[in-house]
Scaffold this motif. Structure first.
Motif, PDB file in Angstrom:
ATOM      1  N   ALA A  39       0.835  -1.212   0.000  1.00 36.54           N
ATOM      2  CA  ALA A  39       0.000   0.000   0.000  1.00 36.54           C
ATOM      3  C   ALA A  39       0.869   1.262   0.000  1.00 36.54           C
ATOM      4  N   VAL A  40       1.970   1.231   0.737  1.00 37.55           N
ATOM      5  CA  VAL A  40       2.881   2.377   0.753  1.00 37.55           C
ATOM      6  C   VAL A  40       3.543   2.532  -0.611  1.00 37.55           C
ATOM      7  N   LEU A  41       4.050   1.435  -1.173  1.00 35.70           N
ATOM      8  CA  LEU A  41       4.645   1.502  -2.516  1.00 35.70           C
ATOM      9  C   LEU A  41       3.631   2.048  -3.514  1.00 35.70           C
ATOM     10  N   ASN A  42       2.416   1.558  -3.439  1.00 33.02           N
ATOM     11  CA  ASN A  42       1.357   1.965  -4.355  1.00 33.02           C
ATOM     12  C   ASN A  42       1.057   3.457  -4.228  1.00 33.02           C
ATOM     13  N   THR A  43       1.051   3.965  -3.013  1.00 33.22           N
ATOM     14  CA  THR A  43       0.804   5.387  -2.783  1.00 33.22           C
ATOM     15  C   THR A  43       1.905   6.240  -3.394  1.00 33.22           C
ATOM     16  N   LEU A  44       3.139   5.773  -3.280  1.00 33.80           N
ATOM     17  CA  LEU A  44       4.272   6.557  -3.777  1.00 33.80           C
ATOM     18  C   LEU A  44       4.405   6.515  -5.298  1.00 33.80           C
ATOM     19  N   GLN A  52       6.026  10.932   5.555  1.00 35.78           N
ATOM     20  CA  GLN A  52       5.596   9.678   6.160  1.00 35.78           C
ATOM     21  C   GLN A  52       4.199   9.775   6.777  1.00 35.78           C
ATOM     22  N   ARG A  53       3.910  10.876   7.453  1.00 34.08           N
ATOM     23  CA  ARG A  53       2.604  11.051   8.086  1.00 34.08           C
ATOM     24  C   ARG A  53       1.488  11.027   7.047  1.00 34.08           C
ATOM     25  N   THR A  54       1.690  11.728   5.944  1.00 33.29           N
ATOM     26  CA  THR A  54       0.673  11.781   4.894  1.00 33.29           C
ATOM     27  C   THR A  54       0.462  10.416   4.261  1.00 33.29           C
ATOM     28  N   VAL A  55       1.549   9.705   4.001  1.00 30.92           N
ATOM     29  CA  VAL A  55       1.421   8.351   3.436  1.00 30.92           C
ATOM     30  C   VAL A  55       0.648   7.466   4.410  1.00 30.92           C
ATOM     31  N   GLY A  56       0.983   7.551   5.690  1.00 30.51           N
ATOM     32  CA  GLY A  56       0.269   6.767   6.699  1.00 30.51           C
ATOM     33  C   GLY A  56      -1.216   7.058   6.708  1.00 30.51           C
ATOM     34  N   VAL A  59      -2.990   5.485   3.615  1.00 32.20           N
ATOM     35  CA  VAL A  59      -3.150   4.023   3.608  1.00 32.20           C
ATOM     36  C   VAL A  59      -3.776   3.492   4.891  1.00 32.20           C
ATOM     37  N   GLY A  60      -4.109   4.401   5.816  1.00 36.33           N
ATOM     38  CA  GLY A  60      -4.810   3.998   7.030  1.00 36.33           C
ATOM     39  C   GLY A  60      -3.930   3.314   8.062  1.00 36.33           C
ATOM     40  N   LEU A  61      -2.665   3.765   8.184  1.00 35.16           N
ATOM     41  CA  LEU A  61      -1.767   3.200   9.183  1.00 35.16           C
ATOM     42  C   LEU A  61      -1.450   4.244  10.239  1.00 35.16           C
ATOM     43  N   ASP A  62      -1.423   3.830  11.497  1.00 35.81           N
ATOM     44  CA  ASP A  62      -1.089   4.762  12.567  1.00 35.81           C
ATOM     45  C   ASP A  62       0.395   5.114  12.525  1.00 35.81           C
ATOM     46  N   ARG A  63       0.798   6.088  13.318  1.00 35.13           N
ATOM     47  CA  ARG A  63       2.162   6.631  13.263  1.00 35.13           C
ATOM     48  C   ARG A  63       3.237   5.577  13.507  1.00 35.13           C
ATOM     49  N   SER A  64       3.053   4.742  14.508  1.00 32.12           N
ATOM     50  CA  SER A  64       4.096   3.756  14.801  1.00 32.12           C
ATOM     51  C   SER A  64       4.159   2.680  13.721  1.00 32.12           C
ATOM     52  N   THR A  65       3.019   2.289  13.188  1.00 29.37           N
ATOM     53  CA  THR A  65       3.008   1.257  12.148  1.00 29.37           C
ATOM     54  C   THR A  65       3.624   1.778  10.856  1.00 29.37           C
ATOM     55  N   ILE A  66       3.267   2.994  10.445  1.00 32.54           N
ATOM     56  CA  ILE A  66       3.845   3.527   9.201  1.00 32.54           C
ATOM     57  C   ILE A  66       5.346   3.710   9.368  1.00 32.54           C
ATOM     58  N   ALA A  67       5.799   4.092  10.563  1.00 35.24           N
ATOM     59  CA  ALA A  67       7.240   4.252  10.800  1.00 35.24           C
ATOM     60  C   ALA A  67       7.964   2.920  10.594  1.00 35.24           C
ATOM     61  N   GLU A  68       7.396   1.837  11.091  1.00 34.05           N
ATOM     62  CA  GLU A  68       8.029   0.517  10.947  1.00 34.05           C
ATOM     63  C   GLU A  68       7.968   0.031   9.497  1.00 34.05           C
ATOM     64  N   VAL A  69       6.848   0.245   8.831  1.00 39.19           N
ATOM     65  CA  VAL A  69       6.718  -0.149   7.424  1.00 39.19           C
ATOM     66  C   VAL A  69       7.750   0.590   6.579  1.00 39.19           C
ATOM     67  N   VAL A  70       7.856   1.892   6.768  1.00 40.42           N
ATOM     68  CA  VAL A  70       8.822   2.688   6.001  1.00 40.42           C
ATOM     69  C   VAL A  70      10.244   2.244   6.322  1.00 40.42           C
ATOM     70  N   ARG A  71      10.540   2.000   7.594  1.00 43.59           N
ATOM     71  CA  ARG A  71      11.877   1.543   7.977  1.00 43.59           C
ATOM     72  C   ARG A  71      12.256   0.278   7.214  1.00 43.59           C
ATOM     73  N   ARG A  72      11.331  -0.658   7.118  1.00 43.10           N
ATOM     74  CA  ARG A  72      11.606  -1.917   6.416  1.00 43.10           C
ATOM     75  C   ARG A  72      11.769  -1.705   4.910  1.00 43.10           C
ATOM     76  N   LEU A  73      10.944  -0.846   4.341  1.00 42.90           N
ATOM     77  CA  LEU A  73      11.059  -0.579   2.902  1.00 42.90           C
ATOM     78  C   LEU A  73      12.365   0.133   2.570  1.00 42.90           C
TER      79      LEU A  73
END
Length: 156
Positions: A39-44, A52-56, A59-73
């Protein structure tokens, strides 16, 4: 007291639906890229350079979850995180060439998976089902974060 009929409980059905989606995702789309990561890749793809906040939010992800998803990507080289020169607190997210290639490859698989996922429904039922899911999801999002309420939609 007799047991409850869980087939009438939306939370129970939502959990079962999520389990089915996860099974289909890992078998048909990817064992390495999660649905939220996709979903993050698709948004970008169409909105390179978002923070990061806007992407989160998109895609409906809270701050801590989007931070971890982005970190992994970022760690996998699929997304670059570039510090904003005008605001050092902000980082822009950019899809890398590898991230774009992966998105392209997974998009076709995602379309096939969605066909399988929705196969029990007739075409008109699919549209209705998706619209109802959107409405319930949007209302749930409003409950979680009333400051981002969709304009024109009344408060729950």
């Amino acid at each position: 007291m007799p047991p409850l009929d869980l087939s009438t409980h939306p939370g129970h059905l939502a959990r079962r639906l999520q389990q089915a989606h996860t099974l289909l995702w890992t078998t048909m789309v990817s064992e390495d890229v999660t649905s939220p990561q996709f979903a993050v890749l698709n948004t970008l793809v169409d909105a390179d350079g978002l923070d990061q906040r806007t992407v989160g939010e998109r895609v409906g992800l809270d701050r801590s979850t989007i931070a971890e998803v982005v970190r992994r990507l970022v760690a996998r080289g699929l997304v670059d995180k570039v510090r904003d020169t005008r605001d050092a607190r902000r980082s822009a997210l950019r899809l890398t060439a590898e991230g774009a290639r992966l998105h392209h490859r997974l998009s076709a698989r995602t379309a096939r998976m969605n066909e399988v996922f929705l196969a029990p429904l007739a075409p008109q039922e699919r549209s209705t089902f998706l619209e109802l899911l959107r409405r319930v999801s949007d209302a749930a999002e409003d409950l979680r974060n009333p400051t981002t309420r969709t304009p024109g939609r009344p408060a729950p």
